[in-house]
Design an enzyme around this catalytic site. Structure first.
Site, PDB file in Angstrom:
ATOM      1  N   ARG A 155       0.834  -1.210   0.000  1.00  0.00           N
ATOM      2  CA  ARG A 155       0.000   0.000   0.000  1.00  0.00           C
ATOM      3  C   ARG A 155       0.867   1.257   0.000  1.00  0.00           C
ATOM      4  O   ARG A 155       0.526   2.263  -0.626  1.00  0.00           O
ATOM      5  CB  ARG A 155      -0.957  -0.029   1.191  1.00  0.00           C
ATOM      6  CG  ARG A 155      -2.083   0.979   1.083  1.00  0.00           C
ATOM      7  CD  ARG A 155      -3.154   0.754   2.122  1.00  0.00           C
ATOM      8  NE  ARG A 155      -2.658   0.967   3.478  1.00  0.00           N
ATOM      9  CZ  ARG A 155      -3.397   0.842   4.572  1.00  0.00           C
ATOM     10  NH1 ARG A 155      -4.674   0.467   4.471  1.00  0.00           N
ATOM     11  NH2 ARG A 155      -2.887   1.048   5.769  1.00  0.00           N
TER      12      ARG A 155
ATOM     13  N   LYS B 143      -2.863   6.362   1.099  1.00  0.00           N
ATOM     14  CA  LYS B 143      -2.740   6.844   2.482  1.00  0.00           C
ATOM     15  C   LYS B 143      -1.814   8.057   2.522  1.00  0.00           C
ATOM     16  O   LYS B 143      -0.620   7.962   2.821  1.00  0.00           O
ATOM     17  CB  LYS B 143      -2.230   5.722   3.390  1.00  0.00           C
ATOM     18  CG  LYS B 143      -2.586   5.919   4.859  1.00  0.00           C
ATOM     19  CD  LYS B 143      -2.326   4.644   5.649  1.00  0.00           C
ATOM     20  CE  LYS B 143      -2.634   4.808   7.135  1.00  0.00           C
ATOM     21  NZ  LYS B 143      -4.072   4.976   7.399  1.00  0.00           N
TER      22      LYS B 143
ATOM     23  N   GLU C  31     -16.435   6.270   3.983  1.00  0.00           N
ATOM     24  CA  GLU C  31     -15.584   5.988   5.141  1.00  0.00           C
ATOM     25  C   GLU C  31     -16.294   6.370   6.432  1.00  0.00           C
ATOM     26  O   GLU C  31     -17.216   7.198   6.446  1.00  0.00           O
ATOM     27  CB  GLU C  31     -14.265   6.764   5.042  1.00  0.00           C
ATOM     28  CG  GLU C  31     -13.378   6.340   3.883  1.00  0.00           C
ATOM     29  CD  GLU C  31     -12.287   5.381   4.316  1.00  0.00           C
ATOM     30  OE1 GLU C  31     -12.578   4.468   5.109  1.00  0.00           O
ATOM     31  OE2 GLU C  31     -11.150   5.565   3.856  1.00  0.00           O
TER      32      GLU C  31
END
Length: 373
Positions: free
Chosen positions: A101, A204, A240
């Site tokens: 990620r 992220k 989210e």
């Protein structure tokens, strides 16, 4: 004639079954905050190549005031945990998934991409160097690792950074729920969006979290733990839940949002597999707000808490309230327990999610406890 030999000193004796843990640490009082540890590791990218790994005790970085990360948000991070298990072994949970990620985030920000081997090596080294800060089994605490990467090229224009710094550091953190897992209350806010379609919501990067601060603070003032964000285009679909992925349980199904603006949570990925193991059908799809009353249970999931069961959702614009009870649902509790059992070595790790870190047990004897494996 038999020769007598002197008893070996501590300096020459290895005690492999002795745990090395910080003395005078109130593990149960730890929150999710930074605490200084002994070492962090760093890689520098300059002149088109990565440096060798550097180990340092310095908590600070020297950076140019015109570094691209300070002006244009060319920054990313990860979060993962190491656990001291019931058998005394130290387990890093799904570190390679975090590495993958991180690579995706670096590619999106046009940063140099470190190899998976570099990232995993750095995480393992940080755990080894900070062994005494790994909380004892049974405290509910763990060692949180934070890989973070910055574009460090000095300049004024908006362009990709040619130089970068990758750091991995750690801090012991306490159990998210001090008195046991409990349902939280969240609020839907349509007046602020977390991430735009085709933006950076699925990687992220720091900007995603900065954009959530205002609505998060507004929710906290009203007594809500998290804000539930809807899709930015139509404000019809759940995306989210604060900094967590959302999931709902109904009719034998584990249902979680499918969206290009949602961060692919490693915890959610793990829970989906465990849900299948439990016989649940897993659906990744759009979840309209109107579906909320039909869920038997729902929650947020992420590294910090594993699962945050949701007991109440308040829609700040329509005043609608959705309630799911004051106790943790059966499915949420089983999912939480199954994942924690793997992380702490209480259950078979049949998917090889954990990396066992071979800590030395031979240094820092002033901090040894009387706990044996």
């Amino acid at each position: 004639m038999r020769r007598r030999t002197a008893a070996p000193s501590w300096d020459n004796v290895v005690k492999p079954l002795k745990l090395i843990i910080m003395e005078n640490m109130d593990w149960g009082a730890l929150g999710f905050d930074y605490r200084k540890t002994d070492a962090n590791v760093r890689y520098y990218y300059t002149d088109g190549k990565w440096s060798e790994m550097e180990v340092t005790g310095d908590e600070y970085i020297k950076i140019h005031m015109s570094a691209s990360c300070l002006h244009y948000g060319i920054e990313l991070f990860e979060g993962l945990k190491a656990f001291r298990g019931v058998d005394g072994k130290v387990r890093l949970f799904r570190v390679e998934e975090n590495a993958k990620r991180l690579q995706s985030s670096a590619e999106r920000l046009c940063l140099p991409v470190p190899t998976i081997e570099m990232i995993v090596k750095a995480c393992v080294e940080v755990v080894k160097r900070n062994e005494k800060y790994i909380p004892p089994y049974g405290t509910g605490a763990s060692l949180y690792l934070r890989p973070v990467m910055f574009g460090t090229t000095a300049g004024l224009g908006v362009k990709p950074a040619k130089d970068a710094l990758l750091i991995v550091y750690c801090s012991p953190v306490g159990a998210y729920f001090k008195d046991g897992i409990k349902p939280i209350s969240v609020a839907i806010d349509r007046e602020q969006d977390r991430a735009a379609p085709r933006g950076t919501g699925d990687v992220k990067v720091g900007g995603n979290y900065a954009s959530s601060l205002l609505s998060g603070e507004n929710g906290h003032k009203l007594g809500y733990s998290n804000i539930m964000y809807l899709d930015a285009a139509e404000h019809k679909y759940i995306e989210e839940c604060g900094a967590c992925n959302f999931f709902g349980i109904k009719e034998g199904k584990y249902i979680t949002p499918k969206s290009s603006s949602v961060l692919p949570s490693i915890t959610n990925k793990s829970l989906r597999q465990l849900a299948r193991d439990m016989g649940l059908e897993v659906e990744d799809r759009l979840i309209p707000v109107e579906e909320l009353p039909t869920f038997e249970e729902c929650g947020g999931c992420g590294t910090a808490a594993v699962i945050s069961p949701i007991g109440k959702i308040f829609d700040m614009q329509t005043n609608d309230i959705y309630e799911y009870g004051t106790e943790v649902g059966k499915v949420c509790m089983e999912l939480y327990t199954r994942l924690q059992d793997i992380q702490y070595g209480r259950a078979e790790d049949k998917y090889n999610w954990c990396t066992i870190v071979a800590v030395s047990y031979t240094h820092l004897r002033a901090h040894e406890t009387d706990q044996y494996l």
